[in-house]
Structure formats: C-alpha cells, structure tokens
Design a protein around this motif. Sequence first.
Motif, PDB file in Angstrom:
ATOM      1  N   ILE B 194     -11.014 -10.857   8.536  1.00 30.39           N
ATOM      2  CA  ILE B 194     -11.456 -10.934   9.967  1.00 30.39           C
ATOM      3  C   ILE B 194     -11.964  -9.639  10.307  1.00 30.39           C
ATOM      4  N   ILE B 195     -11.242  -8.581  10.297  1.00 29.98           N
ATOM      5  CA  ILE B 195     -11.641  -7.269  10.665  1.00 29.98           C
ATOM      6  C   ILE B 195     -13.133  -6.931  10.206  1.00 29.98           C
ATOM      7  N   ASN B 196     -13.290  -7.316   8.891  1.00 30.41           N
ATOM      8  CA  ASN B 196     -14.659  -7.055   8.137  1.00 30.41           C
ATOM      9  C   ASN B 196     -15.819  -7.758   9.019  1.00 30.41           C
ATOM     10  N   ASP B 197     -15.445  -9.163   9.269  1.00 31.12           N
ATOM     11  CA  ASP B 197     -16.277 -10.231   9.817  1.00 31.12           C
ATOM     12  C   ASP B 197     -16.808  -9.796  11.325  1.00 31.12           C
ATOM     13  N   THR B 198     -15.524  -9.122  12.279  1.00 32.79           N
ATOM     14  CA  THR B 198     -15.875  -8.822  13.711  1.00 32.79           C
ATOM     15  C   THR B 198     -16.267  -7.642  13.774  1.00 32.79           C
ATOM     16  N   PHE B 199     -15.711  -6.448  12.969  1.00 30.75           N
ATOM     17  CA  PHE B 199     -16.018  -5.016  13.203  1.00 30.75           C
ATOM     18  C   PHE B 199     -17.265  -4.509  12.276  1.00 30.75           C
ATOM     19  N   GLY B 200     -17.394  -5.080  11.117  1.00 29.66           N
ATOM     20  CA  GLY B 200     -18.287  -4.737  10.382  1.00 29.66           C
ATOM     21  C   GLY B 200     -17.829  -4.086   9.155  1.00 29.66           C
ATOM     22  N   TYR B 201     -18.344  -3.785   8.254  1.00 31.37           N
ATOM     23  CA  TYR B 201     -17.734  -3.320   6.714  1.00 31.37           C
ATOM     24  C   TYR B 201     -17.334  -1.816   6.897  1.00 31.37           C
ATOM     25  N   ASP B 202     -18.313  -1.059   7.846  1.00 31.81           N
ATOM     26  CA  ASP B 202     -17.872   0.328   7.765  1.00 31.81           C
ATOM     27  C   ASP B 202     -16.474   0.357   8.603  1.00 31.81           C
ATOM     28  N   THR B 203     -16.280  -0.327   9.438  1.00 31.70           N
ATOM     29  CA  THR B 203     -14.985  -0.188  10.234  1.00 31.70           C
ATOM     30  C   THR B 203     -13.614  -0.710   9.211  1.00 31.70           C
ATOM     31  N   GLY B 204     -14.354  -1.891   8.309  1.00 35.92           N
ATOM     32  CA  GLY B 204     -13.165  -2.246   7.464  1.00 35.92           C
ATOM     33  C   GLY B 204     -13.054  -1.185   6.457  1.00 35.92           C
ATOM     34  N   ASN B 205     -13.873  -0.525   6.109  1.00 32.62           N
ATOM     35  CA  ASN B 205     -13.779   0.482   5.126  1.00 32.62           C
ATOM     36  C   ASN B 205     -12.763   1.712   5.270  1.00 32.62           C
ATOM     37  N   ASP B 206     -13.205   1.999   6.973  1.00 37.01           N
ATOM     38  CA  ASP B 206     -12.514   3.034   7.481  1.00 37.01           C
ATOM     39  C   ASP B 206     -10.682   2.789   7.532  1.00 37.01           C
ATOM     40  N   LEU B 207     -10.737   1.365   8.087  1.00 39.49           N
ATOM     41  CA  LEU B 207      -9.110   1.074   7.894  1.00 39.49           C
ATOM     42  C   LEU B 207      -8.629   1.147   6.679  1.00 39.49           C
ATOM     43  N   LEU B 208      -9.421   0.739   5.369  1.00 40.29           N
ATOM     44  CA  LEU B 208      -8.810   0.889   4.168  1.00 40.29           C
ATOM     45  C   LEU B 208      -8.363   2.303   3.919  1.00 40.29           C
ATOM     46  N   LYS B 209      -9.450   3.317   4.229  1.00 47.70           N
ATOM     47  CA  LYS B 209      -9.146   4.511   3.907  1.00 47.70           C
ATOM     48  C   LYS B 209      -7.842   5.271   4.872  1.00 47.70           C
ATOM     49  N   LEU B 210      -7.904   4.654   6.098  1.00 44.42           N
ATOM     50  CA  LEU B 210      -6.672   4.849   6.815  1.00 44.42           C
ATOM     51  C   LEU B 210      -5.396   4.499   6.357  1.00 44.42           C
ATOM     52  N   VAL B 211      -5.308   3.358   5.970  1.00 39.74           N
ATOM     53  CA  VAL B 211      -4.176   2.570   5.382  1.00 39.74           C
ATOM     54  C   VAL B 211      -3.667   3.555   4.237  1.00 39.74           C
ATOM     55  N   ALA B 212      -4.746   3.931   3.100  1.00 33.05           N
ATOM     56  CA  ALA B 212      -4.334   4.743   2.095  1.00 33.05           C
ATOM     57  C   ALA B 212      -3.688   5.853   2.486  1.00 33.05           C
ATOM     58  N   GLY B 213      -4.167   6.578   3.422  1.00 34.00           N
ATOM     59  CA  GLY B 213      -3.502   7.943   4.006  1.00 34.00           C
ATOM     60  C   GLY B 213      -2.314   7.518   4.430  1.00 34.00           C
ATOM     61  N   VAL B 214      -2.105   6.646   5.212  1.00 30.40           N
ATOM     62  CA  VAL B 214      -0.869   6.406   5.900  1.00 30.40           C
ATOM     63  C   VAL B 214       0.317   5.885   4.871  1.00 30.40           C
ATOM     64  N   LEU B 215      -0.069   5.206   3.919  1.00 29.62           N
ATOM     65  CA  LEU B 215       0.851   4.787   2.763  1.00 29.62           C
ATOM     66  C   LEU B 215       1.448   5.894   1.939  1.00 29.62           C
ATOM     67  N   THR B 216       0.361   6.999   1.633  1.00 24.66           N
ATOM     68  CA  THR B 216       0.912   7.953   0.742  1.00 24.66           C
ATOM     69  C   THR B 216       1.779   8.935   1.774  1.00 24.66           C
ATOM     70  N   GLU B 217       1.454   8.947   3.113  1.00 27.41           N
ATOM     71  CA  GLU B 217       2.215   9.695   3.979  1.00 27.41           C
ATOM     72  C   GLU B 217       3.703   9.138   4.182  1.00 27.41           C
ATOM     73  N   CYS B 218       3.595   7.663   4.356  1.00 32.24           N
ATOM     74  CA  CYS B 218       4.921   7.142   4.800  1.00 32.24           C
ATOM     75  C   CYS B 218       5.897   7.053   3.372  1.00 32.24           C
ATOM     76  N   PHE B 219       5.159   6.679   2.140  1.00 32.82           N
ATOM     77  CA  PHE B 219       5.944   6.569   0.993  1.00 32.82           C
ATOM     78  C   PHE B 219       5.895   7.820   0.233  1.00 32.82           C
ATOM     79  N   SER B 220       6.238   8.934   0.793  1.00 31.34           N
ATOM     80  CA  SER B 220       5.841  10.209   0.106  1.00 31.34           C
ATOM     81  C   SER B 220       6.518  10.370  -1.176  1.00 31.34           C
ATOM     82  N   ASP B 221       7.458   9.534  -1.452  1.00 31.30           N
ATOM     83  CA  ASP B 221       7.996   9.830  -2.832  1.00 31.30           C
ATOM     84  C   ASP B 221       7.368   9.108  -4.012  1.00 31.30           C
ATOM     85  N   TYR B 222       6.289   8.456  -3.740  1.00 31.30           N
ATOM     86  CA  TYR B 222       5.761   7.707  -4.680  1.00 31.30           C
ATOM     87  C   TYR B 222       5.088   8.423  -5.800  1.00 31.30           C
TER      88      TYR B 222
END
Lengths: 112, 569
Positions: B194-222
């Motif tokens: 729905i994010i992709n459909d509503t805001f476009g693929y670029d925004t969707g990709n930005d979200l994915l990049k953001l989440v990737a960063g957040v995950l590595t930040e929060c689960f820092s012992d990965y």
Amino acid sequence: MGVFIDKLEAYGADTEVGLARFAGDEGLYERCFYMLIDDENFATLQEAVAAKKYDEAFSAAHALKGVVGNLELAPLYQAVSVAVESLRASKLDNIEAEVAKVAEEYEKIKAL
Amino acid sequence: MRDGNSIIENNYEAQMKGATVSKILIVEDSPINRQILKKILDDSYEILEAGNGQEALDVLAENWEDVAVILLDLMMPVMDGYTFLAKAKEQKNYASIPVIVTTSSDSEKDEVKALSSGATDFIRKPYHWQIVKHRVKSIITLRETAAMFNLIKYDQLTGLSSKEYFYKMMDETLREHPDREYDLISCDIENFSIINDTFGYDTGNDLLKLVAGVLTECFSDYLYCARLNSDIFILLVPHQERYPDGYFQLPVDKTNERFKPSRIQIDFGVYHVVDDGSTVHVSCNRALSVIEKIKGNFAKNVTYYDEDFKKSKDFAHKITATMEKALHEGEFLVYYQPKYSLATEEIAGAEALVRWISPEEGFMNPGMFIPLFEKNGFITELDKYVWESVCKFQRKAKDEGVQTYPISVNVSRTDLYNLDVPAFMTELIKKYDLEPEDLHLEVTESAYSEHPEMIIEITNRLTDLGFVLEMDDFGTGYSSLNMLSDMTFDILKLDMRFAQNHMENKRQNEVLAFILELAKRMDLGVIAEGVETKEQAENLRFMGSDLAQGFYFAKPMPEKDFWELLKNL
C-alpha cells in the motif's frame, strides 16, 4: 619498411622487436625516436657525472635506459646499462669512460 | 588478487558502472614510454595520462569512477610511484583501483616492494606489448568479476546482505560454532504494497533503506542481516532466552520518527535455531512463517515460533500433501444434518456437511481443513464432489420412491471466484435430472460483503435459474443494512451458538426479534442453526423462526443413516 627502419637496422637496433612494440606503427616509432634525441637526460647525465652528483646521474641514466630499451637501440642500450649498473653499485672508478661511451652512441644515433 | 577485501567491500555501486567505457590511467614521466603504452592500449580503452604522481592524483579526482586500471612508473619526479601508490590507497574511492607498476628488468627488489605497497602486478620494461595487453585485460576482467560478486553478495538497494550470501554465511556460522546458540529474527513491514501504491516506488524504496538502517542499529549484536525480498528482512543474532519489553517496539518507533508519509507497523518473528538437521532455508522459513500469527494484530508485533505453531504448520503440510489422493480415494464423506420445521416438528430439509476420515489423522471436522482449502483453492474440487454426491443422493431417493427434501450445500466464496457456479450447477442438475429446488445453495454473508457487485451478479443469475439461496452466518459479516435490499437470497441462516444465553440476555433477544421481523418483512425464510436446547427451540418457534437445525433435533449423520431416516418417514 621505410628508410628510417633501414637506418636503425644499420645502426644495430633490433627493429623487428621495436616495431612490434609500436604495433607496427612506423610513424610512431620514428616520432618516439626523435623524442629520444631531444631527451634532456643525456645532457643531465653528463653534467651530473661531471659535478659528481651521482644520485642525479643514476636517475638520468635509469630513465634513459627504459626508453632506449623500448626503442630497441641495442648498442646505446648496452652503454647506458653499463653506466646504470656502475652508478647503482657506486662503482665509480670507470664512470667517466662509461658515460663517454653513452655520449658516443648518442652522437651516432643523432647522425642517423 | 592482493587486498581483495577492499575491492569487494568498498564502492560496489561505482564498480557496477565499470562495465561502460574503461579508462586506463598511465602515469609515466617519459613521454616516449607513455606514447608506447598508449599505442598498445588505445584501441581497446580510453587513455588518460599523467607525467608524475601529483598529476595522476588530479586526474583520478576527476575520473576515478571510470578508471579500470592504473599503469604506474615508479621513477618519477615531483611525486614518485611509491608516494603516489600510498596516497591512492588512502583514498576510499581509489583504493580499490588495481595498479600495475612498470619496472625495469633489473629491479626485482622494486617489484617486491611495489607489490607489498599495494600494487596488483608489474610489467617489465622494455614493454612487451602482448604482455601489457593481456595483463591489463585480465586485471580488468578480474575486477568486473569481483564487482559481479558484489552484486551477489549484497542487496543493491539497502546494502544489507543478499539472500544467498545470508544463507551461505548462516550455514557456515552454524557449522563453525555448533556449541553456540542463535536466534533468527524475521521482520515484515505491514501493508508495504500500500505504501508503494499510495506514495510511489521511490518512497517505498526509501522506507526499505530506512528500515534496513534501523534494524542494524537496534539489533546491533547481529551477525548477518539480509533483505530476503521486497519488505521482508531477516537477522541472525546470538540467542536470548528472553527479549526485554519494548525491544521490538523500538525499531518501529525509530522508523516512524524518520518516515513521514505514513505510520508504519513492523511485525517480528523469533525462531530459536535448533540443531535438528534442518537446512538454513527451513530455519529461515520457520522464522518467516510464524509472523502470520500476528499479522494485522495491533496489540502485538512480535511472536515466537513454538511447538504448537510447528505442529499446526506440519499438520497443514500434511493435509495439503494428501488432499488430492484423499479426494480420489473417497476419504471425504458427506454427512447430512436434517432441518426441522418449528411449527410442525417435521423434517423439512437437510444440510450437507463434509467430513474427512483419513487413515493417518483419523476423523476430521471441517474446521480442521476447510480454511486451508479455501486458501489454497482446493475447496472448489471438494465442493464439486460434495455437490455431486448430494445430487446422486437425491436422484437415488427419487428413483426409489423415498421422500426427498431440499438439501443445502455450501458454496465457498473461493468457488464463486474460481468457477462459473451457475453454469456448473445447471449442468449438474441436468445430469441428475433434478430440479433446482432440490439443491439449496448456502453462501456466507461475508462472501456477499467482500465483493458485492460480483456476488450480486452471480446470485441473481442463480435465482433466475430457479435456485434457492440461503445466506449463511448472518450477522457475522460486514454488510450494512441497506445492502440487504440489493442482495439476492431467499433464506437467512442464523447461528444460535453465538448467542448462548440469549434466554437470559434480553438485548440479544431483542436483536433476534428484530432480525426475525426484518426477515418477515423482506419475505425471507429463516433457519436457526446450532439449536441445542429445548428452550431455544421453543423460544425460536415463539418468535417466528421457520426452521431449525442443531443437536437438539439431530446431529449430522452419515449418508446411510439419513437415508434410513427418510425411508422411515
């Protein structure tokens, strides 16, 4: 094969190898040959040895060696190589004669 | 290749571009030597030149993205080869560009020194042009291959590991440390499409990049973190017996702090990796599949894979694996539950219900397999079988002079999507020489409300063909009152089981009265299902329900018992 190649051949250059290095481009071979004639390192070598600045002399001789080798000018190459080795090892007893030999060969190719 | 790591880890994006026009930088103070090298190489590559180390650095600053190889002379004025090499290796952008040094034939020491300073290879003077060409070509090819490995090793969008690399590294890690315990944490961004459909693929990709960063930040012992596909991520972490409260809420909060367009929910699944001989793929699938437990659950965003879940998954697999064979071999049986008229207490019809008697699992109620079949589409095969069984029964009864009553069959919403139900039903009736009224069709209310136009179109056709439609589970769907007038059906089925104590609950009683009144006004029949006590039956009769079905009257029974029942009327 042009006049230029014949003259080099007469001098004792291994033109077959040389030409191959230039991918068969006689014109380029010739141009580079003339660039060598103008190379300041010949003068620098003479002056440095005269002034006993042997490190400078070594750099000049070494630089010349590479280029002369690329042009396959065998007799000149020989002379330069000898000088390079002496300077490298600091075996300087014969250096003036060796450098004179380089100058001699240089004159020969200039005359071509 | 020396120093392979820096090639593989730095600048994979720049390397990806390397396949366009390769440039070679020749750093050589002698113009003659430069000419020669240029001559050797300029038919295949674009040549850049520099006369000393400083010039070379300047050229690199402008062109580094396209420079595939540097040919470097060691003896140069201003800045010599070693100095240049050292400076180039310091620069993140240039450090991975291979350097071939050109050496004199008598300087083995130089060669060794050059190689240990980071040069990739050397070429001796006087130049042997074929050697020069080949060395350059093979180094460029090697570098392009390394860049390809980058593509394989990394997810290009987020910079996390690729799926393949994650699996490989997880496998290796488990082998190398059999004594250590690990968890797999899977993450799924809810409603990402729905994010992709509503805001476009670029925004969707930005979200994915953001989440990737957040995950590595929060689960820092990965140990490893990968994006498996679209919006699904996975991490391999050291095992924790208990995760602190709020541990899985933090990544969600951080994401929402930084992502403005819309509120994001991320679901997590945790699987404690066990050594049971399963492959890493199986383990990852376990971590991923458990998320389905909490999808759409606003209260929880983390769930743990446990024995119960495993059992239900294994059961589902078994069902799916054996369902076709089961249908073929007659393991599905049709049971009949009679419907009674409340007024006369006489039988007025029956509902056909399916049971599965499996040699492996034994007797199974529909609740155990129908939801799964509706998801995987097998329901239609099963329903066709049930419908045909009922037709055969009716035909046999008519042939042998046994009294017949309408028997209702369930039509799943999946059937309505998969099959031209009116056409199929018409054929079936014709084949067994029956009347449409012999077979009532039960469709659940939620099937109506999910796709009203489509369903209304189909049900209209069915009604036109003479079929009687019963709306099942009325009151459990999402239809609004004014949709009722558009929907085509003849009978309402109410499930009494949701109103267990409606005798005591006055309000429920009022609702029931209302529904019955509504039905009467709309000229609809009413069947009350799940009638279990005499009191319920009495009450329903009093309130005006026409028919009733339930344990109080009769349990669902095998075909031959129902046959006997009818014969003995």
